[in-house]
Design a protein around this motif. Structure first.
Motif, mmCIF file in Angstrom:
data_model
loop_
_atom_site.group_PDB
_atom_site.id
_atom_site.type_symbol
_atom_site.label_atom_id
_atom_site.label_comp_id
_atom_site.label_asym_id
_atom_site.label_seq_id
_atom_site.Cartn_x
_atom_site.Cartn_y
_atom_site.Cartn_z
ATOM 1 N N UNK A 44 85.312 60.053 21.711
ATOM 2 C CA UNK A 44 85.486 59.463 23.030
ATOM 3 C C UNK A 44 84.356 58.464 23.314
ATOM 4 N N UNK A 45 84.596 57.622 24.299
ATOM 5 C CA UNK A 45 83.664 56.543 24.606
ATOM 6 C C UNK A 45 82.288 57.053 25.019
ATOM 7 N N UNK A 46 82.246 58.159 25.746
ATOM 8 C CA UNK A 46 80.940 58.691 26.163
ATOM 9 C C UNK A 46 80.118 59.111 24.947
ATOM 10 N N UNK A 47 80.787 59.625 23.924
ATOM 11 C CA UNK A 47 80.094 59.977 22.674
ATOM 12 C C UNK A 47 79.551 58.716 22.016
ATOM 13 N N UNK A 48 80.385 57.673 21.973
ATOM 14 C CA UNK A 48 79.926 56.399 21.397
ATOM 15 C C UNK A 48 78.672 55.919 22.124
ATOM 16 N N UNK A 49 78.728 55.886 23.461
ATOM 17 C CA UNK A 49 77.612 55.358 24.242
ATOM 18 C C UNK A 49 76.375 56.257 24.192
ATOM 19 N N UNK A 50 76.536 57.480 23.770
ATOM 20 C CA UNK A 50 75.374 58.353 23.573
ATOM 21 C C UNK A 50 74.564 57.913 22.344
ATOM 22 N N UNK A 51 75.219 57.155 21.456
ATOM 23 C CA UNK A 51 74.564 56.719 20.222
ATOM 24 C C UNK A 51 74.249 55.224 20.192
ATOM 25 N N UNK A 52 75.115 54.404 20.798
ATOM 26 C CA UNK A 52 74.987 52.952 20.699
ATOM 27 C C UNK A 52 75.264 52.296 22.049
ATOM 28 N N UNK A 53 74.691 51.136 22.265
ATOM 29 C CA UNK A 53 74.919 50.391 23.506
ATOM 30 C C UNK A 53 76.306 49.754 23.526
ATOM 31 N N UNK A 54 76.676 49.184 22.382
ATOM 32 C CA UNK A 54 77.967 48.509 22.254
ATOM 33 C C UNK A 54 78.257 48.303 20.764
ATOM 34 N N UNK A 55 79.348 47.625 20.441
ATOM 35 C CA UNK A 55 79.732 47.422 19.046
ATOM 36 C C UNK A 55 78.714 46.551 18.306
ATOM 37 N N UNK A 56 78.044 45.657 19.007
ATOM 38 C CA UNK A 56 77.035 44.807 18.377
ATOM 39 C C UNK A 56 75.801 45.621 17.988
ATOM 40 N N UNK A 57 75.441 46.577 18.825
ATOM 41 C CA UNK A 57 74.330 47.475 18.512
ATOM 42 C C UNK A 57 74.657 48.309 17.266
ATOM 43 N N UNK A 58 75.870 48.810 17.199
ATOM 44 C CA UNK A 58 76.296 49.576 16.028
ATOM 45 C C UNK A 58 76.228 48.710 14.772
ATOM 46 N N UNK A 59 76.719 47.482 14.863
ATOM 47 C CA UNK A 59 76.661 46.573 13.714
ATOM 48 C C UNK A 59 75.220 46.313 13.305
#
Length: 185
Positions: A44-59
């Motif tokens: 879920x999105x909250x899990x994503x945001x617990x690790x990264x700011x956005x898709x650019x941060x993940x990249x």
């Protein structure tokens, strides 16, 4: 209990990274949304945001990890003679081969900084380890390393795109020939 949390975090980051790499094969990072990334990764999105700011941060994190991994791999070796060059190339090509999916995707993505980061790392390694070139004029070494590294990166990109149709050893010989003899037969 702490081990299970660490494993869950590692797993979540892994599936998000794998999902982003998969999506980058289809479209540029600017066209990828966090929502579709989360759907593909099944988080879920909250899990994503617990690790990264956005898709650019993940990249950016994927690029940084790959560069650090590449540095660690390259620093295992020290080459001091001209005759050692094919070995360094074979080892580096072996790294790209074993990490083909990520490396090929990052090298082909136009909106990433991976290629320039890899160029800087290779350039630093070139100047630090190819000490047999130290008798050259300093500015000549700078230009030569720039020429060699950028040409080699594009050859590696073509090799990856061609499905690694030659072994790392064969490609190392080809690159070494290009470096030492250019277009000479």
């Amino acid at each position: 209990m702490p081990n299970s949390i660490d494993r869950r975090k590692k797993y979540t980051r892994m599936v998000l990274k794998d999902s982003l790499i998969q999506l980058l094969k289809e479209k540029p990072i600017s066209s990828i949304t966090v929502k579709e990334l989360c759907e593909l990764a099944d988080v879920n999105r909250s899990t994503f945001y617990a690790h990264y700011y956005n898709q650019f941060d993940l990249l950016d994190k994927i690029e940084e990890e790959t560069i650090e991994d590449m540095k660690g791999y390259m620093n295992k070796f020290k080459y001091e003679k001209k005759e050692d060059v094919p070995h360094i190339m074979e080892n580096l090509l072996g790294y790209f081969s074993s990490n083909r999916d990520v490396c090929q995707t990052l090298l082909n993505e136009t909106e990433t900084t991976f290629q320039s980061k890899a160029t800087v790392v290779a350039h630093q390694f070139f100047l630090k380890n190819w000490t047999y070139m130290n008798d050259q004029e300093e500015d000549l070494t700078e230009y030569l390393s720039t020429y060699v590294i950028n040409g080699a990166i594009h050859v590696v990109k073509a090799w990856l795109a061609n499905g690694m149709d030659k072994s790392p050893g064969e490609m190392a010989k080809i690159l070494n020939h290009f470096i030492n003899k250019g277009l000479e037969r």
